[in-house]
Design a protein around this motif. Structure first.
Motif, PDB file in Angstrom:
ATOM      1  N   GLU A 118      -2.628   6.716   3.002  1.00  0.00           N
ATOM      2  CA  GLU A 118      -2.394   5.441   2.329  1.00  0.00           C
ATOM      3  C   GLU A 118      -3.255   5.378   1.073  1.00  0.00           C
ATOM      4  O   GLU A 118      -4.436   5.710   1.101  1.00  0.00           O
ATOM      5  N   ARG A 119      -2.665   4.912  -0.021  1.00  0.00           N
ATOM      6  CA  ARG A 119      -3.343   4.906  -1.316  1.00  0.00           C
ATOM      7  C   ARG A 119      -3.425   3.495  -1.884  1.00  0.00           C
ATOM      8  O   ARG A 119      -2.426   2.763  -1.902  1.00  0.00           O
ATOM      9  N   VAL A 120      -4.638   3.161  -2.326  1.00  0.00           N
ATOM     10  CA  VAL A 120      -4.862   1.882  -2.998  1.00  0.00           C
ATOM     11  C   VAL A 120      -5.742   2.125  -4.214  1.00  0.00           C
ATOM     12  O   VAL A 120      -6.353   3.184  -4.353  1.00  0.00           O
ATOM     13  N   ASP A 121      -5.828   1.127  -5.069  1.00  0.00           N
ATOM     14  CA  ASP A 121      -6.706   1.255  -6.234  1.00  0.00           C
ATOM     15  C   ASP A 121      -8.168   1.198  -5.818  1.00  0.00           C
ATOM     16  O   ASP A 121      -8.987   2.010  -6.270  1.00  0.00           O
ATOM     17  N   VAL A 122      -8.510   0.221  -4.976  1.00  0.00           N
ATOM     18  CA  VAL A 122      -9.905   0.019  -4.575  1.00  0.00           C
ATOM     19  C   VAL A 122      -9.985  -0.072  -3.059  1.00  0.00           C
ATOM     20  O   VAL A 122      -9.232  -0.827  -2.431  1.00  0.00           O
ATOM     21  N   LEU A 123     -10.888   0.706  -2.493  1.00  0.00           N
ATOM     22  CA  LEU A 123     -11.152   0.651  -1.069  1.00  0.00           C
ATOM     23  C   LEU A 123     -12.534   0.032  -0.877  1.00  0.00           C
ATOM     24  O   LEU A 123     -13.532   0.527  -1.413  1.00  0.00           O
ATOM     25  N   VAL A 124     -12.576  -1.059  -0.143  1.00  0.00           N
ATOM     26  CA  VAL A 124     -13.821  -1.768   0.145  1.00  0.00           C
ATOM     27  C   VAL A 124     -14.209  -1.456   1.584  1.00  0.00           C
ATOM     28  O   VAL A 124     -13.370  -1.539   2.483  1.00  0.00           O
ATOM     29  N   CYS A 152      -8.289   6.373  -2.705  1.00  0.00           N
ATOM     30  CA  CYS A 152      -8.496   5.251  -3.624  1.00  0.00           C
ATOM     31  C   CYS A 152      -9.032   5.773  -4.950  1.00  0.00           C
ATOM     32  O   CYS A 152      -9.592   6.866  -5.033  1.00  0.00           O
ATOM     33  N   ARG A 153      -8.865   4.953  -5.971  1.00  0.00           N
ATOM     34  CA  ARG A 153      -9.411   5.272  -7.289  1.00  0.00           C
ATOM     35  C   ARG A 153     -10.895   4.906  -7.366  1.00  0.00           C
ATOM     36  O   ARG A 153     -11.660   5.537  -8.090  1.00  0.00           O
ATOM     37  N   PHE A 154     -11.264   3.868  -6.635  1.00  0.00           N
ATOM     38  CA  PHE A 154     -12.650   3.390  -6.672  1.00  0.00           C
ATOM     39  C   PHE A 154     -13.061   3.010  -5.263  1.00  0.00           C
ATOM     40  O   PHE A 154     -12.306   2.356  -4.541  1.00  0.00           O
ATOM     41  N   LEU A 155     -14.297   3.405  -4.895  1.00  0.00           N
ATOM     42  CA  LEU A 155     -14.818   3.152  -3.551  1.00  0.00           C
ATOM     43  C   LEU A 155     -15.988   2.171  -3.663  1.00  0.00           C
ATOM     44  O   LEU A 155     -16.958   2.433  -4.373  1.00  0.00           O
ATOM     45  N   PHE A 156     -15.887   1.057  -2.961  1.00  0.00           N
ATOM     46  CA  PHE A 156     -16.884  -0.007  -3.052  1.00  0.00           C
ATOM     47  C   PHE A 156     -17.476  -0.226  -1.663  1.00  0.00           C
ATOM     48  O   PHE A 156     -16.828  -0.748  -0.763  1.00  0.00           O
ATOM     49  N   MET A 157     -18.732   0.196  -1.498  1.00  0.00           N
ATOM     50  CA  MET A 157     -19.403   0.118  -0.199  1.00  0.00           C
ATOM     51  C   MET A 157     -20.075  -1.252  -0.045  1.00  0.00           C
ATOM     52  O   MET A 157     -21.010  -1.575  -0.776  1.00  0.00           O
ATOM     53  N   CYS A 158     -19.584  -2.032   0.901  1.00  0.00           N
ATOM     54  CA  CYS A 158     -20.111  -3.380   1.172  1.00  0.00           C
ATOM     55  C   CYS A 158     -20.521  -3.475   2.638  1.00  0.00           C
ATOM     56  O   CYS A 158     -20.213  -4.449   3.330  1.00  0.00           O
ATOM     57  N   VAL A 190       0.865  -1.167   0.000  1.00  0.00           N
ATOM     58  CA  VAL A 190       0.000   0.000   0.000  1.00  0.00           C
ATOM     59  C   VAL A 190       0.901   1.215   0.000  1.00  0.00           C
ATOM     60  O   VAL A 190       1.801   1.337   0.829  1.00  0.00           O
ATOM     61  N   VAL A 191       0.678   2.102  -0.938  1.00  0.00           N
ATOM     62  CA  VAL A 191       1.543   3.275  -1.079  1.00  0.00           C
ATOM     63  C   VAL A 191       1.129   4.328  -0.058  1.00  0.00           C
ATOM     64  O   VAL A 191      -0.048   4.698   0.019  1.00  0.00           O
ATOM     65  N   THR A 192       2.080   4.792   0.722  1.00  0.00           N
ATOM     66  CA  THR A 192       1.827   5.862   1.683  1.00  0.00           C
ATOM     67  C   THR A 192       2.580   7.103   1.242  1.00  0.00           C
ATOM     68  O   THR A 192       3.810   7.086   1.097  1.00  0.00           O
ATOM     69  N   GLY A 193       1.843   8.199   1.022  1.00  0.00           N
ATOM     70  CA  GLY A 193       2.457   9.424   0.553  1.00  0.00           C
ATOM     71  C   GLY A 193       3.090  10.226   1.669  1.00  0.00           C
ATOM     72  O   GLY A 193       2.987   9.893   2.855  1.00  0.00           O
ATOM     73  N   ASP A 194       3.758  11.299   1.285  1.00  0.00           N
ATOM     74  CA  ASP A 194       4.380  12.184   2.269  1.00  0.00           C
ATOM     75  C   ASP A 194       3.346  12.809   3.196  1.00  0.00           C
ATOM     76  O   ASP A 194       3.673  13.234   4.307  1.00  0.00           O
ATOM     77  N   ASP A 195       2.105  12.865   2.750  1.00  0.00           N
ATOM     78  CA  ASP A 195       1.038  13.431   3.566  1.00  0.00           C
ATOM     79  C   ASP A 195       0.458  12.422   4.557  1.00  0.00           C
ATOM     80  O   ASP A 195      -0.479  12.730   5.300  1.00  0.00           O
TER      81      ASP A 195
END
Length: 513
Positions: free
Chosen positions: A17-23, A147-153, A9-14
């Protein structure tokens, strides 16, 4: 909190945490989303944020006696993981074990962060990302994910509080009052007089289970619910599993149950009176001669206008026949010191009152959304394919059927989300936004269901449209064709690139009458 995922998981200087899809949510839908993402989008990184301290969703929250499925496990189970136990109507702990094993065996558990409650999500078209604010742990420490896409489950009801009407005299009752959503571990009902208020799936589960050791259990209902008996074990499934590979036997049983469910539901729409009679005739056969079925088991609506209650192995009717349980129908006037007084003057004595009075419906976990700085109210949107929302980009949610298993729809939704992500990769686009501009689409209620929990929440739900792809089909066969084989680029879904202005949702539907 939880185990670190094996995909970086990529963590930026800010610190974000960044991912493609967050569930959001690690119940049936969230675990299913993890499997589909790994299988259909193997190059995508993902995290599952779960507000509770364990996976399972409903099957972790509810701990009341006898908690079980009200769908058979050959359809409530995943399409990719056969249910191998003999009982098709399974108890809660067995279902949770199935979910835990699925998450472990497929490595999905390594992607789950527990104690992470999502509170808000903010979309930026400039960066084509959602920035999601999360409260972590009991201290509610705030942290952000992107995230690029947010998936609410996250399911469809509030986990922190069930629904309880404001009963007059509640404080006068000398005994204990319990809501099934928050069942106390120390409740001893052996030999006690118990009143269970309600007639839905929870009450129908609780009454026969508590009647095994309670002095007597009364199911007190304002109005009846349609009930059908069904063996807890599927003899066909067990026979097939004895002679066929597990996956093949499971697939055959799954389709058998899907097709029968579709046939039965369609029959209720074509000839409701005949189905009503068929159901009531079978209830009458389960009860002692002369039992007042008209008062206690004959609803004022048709079968499947509300959810049908399942009685596995006739356990509720057996308890009534044995005299350890009974049904009373009437309106509550008030609680008293000794129990409950009804409006017709009758008094029911109790040591314990269980308020199995329903859920508080909550779509998308109560998360607040903004799009490019503008707040978005889900109730002002129109549902696209029953999973996305007009004018809101890169957001999907999983919501099951009202007339069949939750997982049937969840599996289709997860697969469609993966198709959508792969389409964007192929076309070099980053943003997918449903746009309603068809002048022929008229507004309809999102759920055509008369159950109390739906009607109480109707003002907070999105609407659906009168035609595809804005129509919500409570039909697995139609959804299968549409979501698995239908076009992704269907004219209503618009695709744009990062930094481009979002297309305007040109139509605002008036609320349905």
């Amino acid at each position: 909190m939880g185990v670190e995922p094996d995909m970086a998981v990529v963590t930026g200087d800010d610190g974000i945490e960044r991912v493609d899809v967050l569930v959001v949510g690690a119940g049936i839908s969230g675990i299913g989303a993890g499997w589909h993402l790994q299988t259909m989008c193997p190059d995508k990184s993902y995290l599952i944020l779960e507000g509770r301290d364990d996976l399972g969703g409903t099957w972790d929250l509810f701990r009341y006696p006898g908690i079980r499925s009200d769908s058979d496990m050959h359809t409530l189970g995943y399409s990719f993981r056969p249910w191998k136990q003999a009982k098709a109507i399974a108890d809660g702990p067995s279902i949770k074990a199935y979910l835990r094993d699925t998450a472990r065996d497929h490595g999905i558990d390594r992607h789950i962060r527990y104690g992470h409650k999502v509170v808000s999500a903010d979309w930026s078209s400039a960066s084509a990302t959602w920035t999601v604010t999360v409260e972590i742990g009991a201290e509610r420490v705030r942290r952000r994910f992107a995230c690029r896409f947010l998936f609410m489950c996250s399911g469809y009801y509030r986990y922190d509080a069930g629904y309880t009407p404001d009963f007059a005299g509640r404080e006068d009752f000398a005994g204990r009052i319990v809501h099934p959503q928050h069942w106390p571990e120390d409740l001893d009902y052996a030999g006690k007089r118990v009143i269970v208020i309600g007639s839905g799936a929870t009450a129908v589960t609780l009454v026969p289970e508590m009647a095994r050791t309670a002095g007597h259990v009364t199911m007190l209902q304002r109005s009846p619910t349609y009930m059908v008996t069904r063996p807890a074990e599927d003899r066909v499934a067990n026979a097939l599993r004895a002679v066929l590979p597990a996956r093949l036997a499971y697939a055959i049983t799954r389709w058998k149950n899907v097709l029968f469910g579709l046939y039965f539901y369609n029959k209720t729409r074509r000839d409701p009176q005949a189905v009503n009679k068929w159901v009531l005739d079978r209830v009458r056969a389960e009860l002692p001669p002369g039992y007042d079925v008209e008062t206690h088991f004959t609803p004022h609506y048709n079968v499947w206008d509300q959810r049908l209650c399942l009685v596995p192995d006739s356990d509720l009717f057996a308890a009534i026949r044995a005299g350890t349980a009974s049904v009373e129908t009437g309106r509550i006037d008030r609680f008293t010191k000794q129990g409950i007084r009804l409006e017709d003057g009758r008094e029911l004595a109790a040591d314990i009152i269980v308020t199995a009075t329903g859920l508080n419906m909550q779509l998308l976990a109560g998360v607040t959304f903004t799009v490019d700085g503008s707040p978005r109210d889900i109730a002002q949107t129109v549902s696209y394919k029953a999973m996305m929302y007009s004018g809101i980009p890169n957001l999907a949610s999983s919501f099951g059927y009202t007339n069949a298993s939750w997982t049937l729809k969840s599996d289709l939704t997860c697969a469609y989300v993966c198709r959508l992500l792969n389409h964007m990769d192929r076309t070099g686009t980053q943003i997918a936004t449903p746009v309603l501009d068809d002048p022929e689409v008229e507004a309809m209620p999102w759920l055509d269901f008369s159950s109390g929990y739906v009607q109480r929440a109707i003002a907070h739900l999105p609407r659906q449209g009168s035609k595809r792809p804005w129509r919500v089909h409570q039909n697995y066969a139609l959804d299968l064709m549409d979501l698995r084989f239908g076009k992704v680029d269907d004219g209503a879904m618009t695709f744009t690139r990062k930094g481009e202005k979002l297309p305007a949702a040109t139509r605002q539907l008036e609320p349905a009458e």
